[in-house]
Design an enzyme around this catalytic site. Structure first.
Site, PDB file in Angstrom:
ATOM      1  N   GLY A 231       0.536  -1.294  -0.034  1.00 23.77           N
ATOM      2  CA  GLY A 231       0.163   0.092   0.209  1.00 23.77           C
ATOM      3  C   GLY A 231       0.774   0.906  -0.306  1.00 23.77           C
ATOM      4  O   GLY A 231       2.456   1.129  -0.513  1.00 23.77           O
ATOM      5  N   SER A 232       0.903   1.997   0.466  1.00 23.86           N
ATOM      6  CA  SER A 232       1.141   3.085   0.127  1.00 23.86           C
ATOM      7  C   SER A 232       1.966   3.670   1.674  1.00 23.86           C
ATOM      8  O   SER A 232       1.361   3.125   2.455  1.00 23.86           O
ATOM      9  CB  SER A 232       0.301   5.130   0.609  1.00 23.86           C
ATOM     10  N   VAL A 235      -0.022   4.988   4.783  1.00 19.92           N
ATOM     11  CA  VAL A 235      -0.603   3.252   5.472  1.00 19.92           C
ATOM     12  C   VAL A 235       0.170   2.940   6.218  1.00 19.92           C
ATOM     13  O   VAL A 235       0.823   1.720   7.471  1.00 19.92           O
ATOM     14  CB  VAL A 235      -1.764   2.706   4.515  1.00 19.92           C
ATOM     15  N   GLY A 236       1.564   2.292   5.170  1.00 20.78           N
ATOM     16  CA  GLY A 236       2.823   1.632   5.746  1.00 20.78           C
ATOM     17  C   GLY A 236       3.539   1.672   6.664  1.00 20.78           C
ATOM     18  O   GLY A 236       3.494   1.040   7.966  1.00 20.78           O
ATOM     19  N   GLU A 253       5.274  -3.515   1.810  1.00 16.13           N
ATOM     20  CA  GLU A 253       5.176  -2.962   0.095  1.00 16.13           C
ATOM     21  C   GLU A 253       4.479  -1.156   0.105  1.00 16.13           C
ATOM     22  O   GLU A 253       3.397  -1.494  -0.473  1.00 16.13           O
ATOM     23  CB  GLU A 253       5.241  -4.099  -0.615  1.00 16.13           C
ATOM     24  N   CYS A 287       3.496  -0.081  -8.500  1.00 14.73           N
ATOM     25  CA  CYS A 287       4.508   0.462  -7.684  1.00 14.73           C
ATOM     26  C   CYS A 287       5.898   0.347  -8.346  1.00 14.73           C
ATOM     27  O   CYS A 287       7.108   1.267  -7.798  1.00 14.73           O
ATOM     28  CB  CYS A 287       4.376  -0.107  -6.976  1.00 14.73           C
TER      29      CYS A 287
END
Ligand code: UN1
Length: 499
Positions: A231-232, A235-236, A253, A287
């Protein structure tokens, strides 16, 4: 438009389809066609999650004690079924993401390759042996499963990424609970259905639906011991904080700001193809997508930018269920607005739109969220478009004077997933591969197209992740814990030389 025949999905709780305890649902539409509904999905609840966890706990006791080569048979069989059903899975993938069918087939192939690779790992899952400091004593270190893994993939690779997470988790004896993105919930659901048809024992995998809020419940659940999320970076970082507090293993990731460096001796035709594919394939929503072309100023660089713009203008944008279309929509209206915001701000900062730069409208375009493939030149290394992730079909062109500047500009971002260099000079190519700050470097190839295999590892440096890897043998690190076993066969108390 809600049609009477809309499919209502149920949660898959350990292989059994069950109504959610929720009364709330969300709908998922094809981003290329707002009349094409893929279904209605429950917003899963704490109660649903507890049920999946209870099933997973029981299953773990059996699955962890099943020999890994036996576990591998499930993955081999799942690969076979996926091969047989490749076309229908690809159609679903195109409908849920908008990506071209040819790319969707490629993604399903990636699922097959991933299953094949990790099934092979079932006969390895190597540990270590070494030399003891004492006589008649052996030391071995083995990998053991951890337990229930919470797998949270992103919408842009809704089949491949769940397989990247589930295959290494399962082959090493873990069980998993998957929460696909609400923007692409079907493929992961289909994948798990296939795993059960391939013989996965009940309880080993569950699929629950919901938004980030529900993902947060998975991350915080005390019985879920491993979290793997794509994700972003924003968020990570939050997920990492929670996992840190709870001392959970966590694989991240996250975002990217990938670049192709073009030196003055590059093969221009090869470069053109590579830039087009990496920037506008999947509508720039990988990504790994290339969002910066760092081009050495040369006798041909201006002409190349024009050539690139002309080629980008010729790409056919539309509903990619029609194979004549080469670029699909972006995933949502709000994402399209974000993308356009980046372009508008780049213009204010002095960037020049050489092609695209607008949402597409009129005719069938109005059914979806299409954005024209866009090239913006005149971008300087510190501008927003040169440093921030856009996640759309927008390429920033940055001119540099030499190799040294090219490397510095390529590294001038908080991200570090995939960087590429085009040159015929082997020395410069190797120096670049040494100095580029990213988990993946390509030489004379675009930034996308990572493989799953023994020598491959997918993951990023800097704010792209936390060091974990997917798509290769290193993925086993996320899903295993080590155990060192000392065997003393001397039949006497031996004390270590430095105890
Ligand atoms: C992603 O966008 O999260 O390397 C994965 C690639 C693909 C995977 C991308 N194999 O472009």
């Amino acid at each position: 438009m809600v049609t009477a025949t809309m499919t209502t999905f149920k949660n898959n709780i350990g292989g059994t389809l069950k109504d959610s305890s929720s009364t709330e649902y969300f709908e998922k539409y094809n981003p290329a066609d707002k009349n094409d509904c893929l279904g209605k999905f429950p917003k899963s609840t704490d109660k649903d999650l507890d049920e999946a966890v209870a099933e997973a706990k029981k299953a773990f006791e059996v699955w962890k004690n099943t020999p890994a080569p036996k576990r591998a048979e499930v993955l081999y069989k799942a690969a076979e079924i996926t091969i047989a059903e490749k076309e229908s899975l690809a159609q679903i993938l195109t409908r849920e993401t908008g990506k071209p069918l040819v790319e969707a087939r490629g993604e399903i192939q990636e699922v097959i390759d991933t299953y094949m690779f990790f099934a092979g790992e079932g006969r390895r899952i190597y540990g270590m042996t070494g030399q003891s400091e004492l006589a008649n004593k052996s030391i071995i270190t083995i990998r053991q499963p951890i337990g229930i893994c919470g797998l949270i993939p992103a919408w842009n690779f809704p089949a491949a990424v769940p397989s990247w997470k589930a295959a290494p988790a399962l082959i090493t004896g873990n069980v998993c609970i998957i929460k696909p993105s609400k923007d692409a919930p079907v493929s992961a659901y289909k994948l798990v259905e296939i795993l059960y048809r391939a013989g996965l024992p009940k309880g080993c995998a569950s699929v629950l639906f919901g938004s980030g809020e529900f993902g947060d419940k998975i991350v915080r659940h005390p019985d879920i011991k491993v979290i793997s999320i794509t994700g972003s970076t924003e968020v990570g970082s939050k997920v990492y904080e929670i996992c840190g507090k709870m001392l959970k293993k966590c694989a991240l990731e996250l975002g990217g700001k990938n670049a192709i460096v073009a030196l003055e001796d590059a093969n221009q035709d090869l470069l053109l193809e590579g830039v087009l594919w990496a920037s506008f394939g999947t509508a720039g929503q990988r990504c790994t997508s290339c969002s910066r072309l760092i081009i050495q100023k040369s006798s041909w660089s201006d002409a190349f930018i024009e050539r690139l713009a002309n080629a980008a203008k010729k790409l056919t944008v539309g509903n990619c269920l029609d194979e004549k279309n080469q670029v699909g929509p972006v995933i949502t209206e709000s994402q399209r607005k974000n993308i356009h915001g980046f372009v508008e701000r780049a213009i204010k900062e002095g960037g020049k739109v050489v092609c695209g730069g607008n949402a597409l409208s009129g005719g069938d375009y109005d059914k979806g969220t299409f954005y024209a493939p866009t090239v913006v030149s005149g971008i300087k290394p510190n501008m927003e478009l040169a440093t921030q992730e856009v996640f759309g079909p927008v390429l920033a062109v940055i001119e540099v004077k030499d190799f040294e500047e090219a490397i510095n500009v390529a590294n001038n971002t908080e991200y570090g997933l995939s960087l590429s260099i085009y040159t015929k000079d082997v020395n410069l190519a190797m120096q670049a591969s040494n100095r580029l700050e990213s988990g993946i470097v390509y030489i004379n190839a675009p930034t996308i197209g990572a493989e799953c295999g023994g020598a491959s590892a997918f993951g990023g440096w800097k704010h792209t992740g936390n060091g974990s890897r997917e798509g290769g043998v290193l993925a086993l690190d996320t899903y295993t814990q080590y155990k060192t076993i000392y065997i003393d066969y001397s039949n006497k108390l031996q004390r270590a030389q430095i105890d």
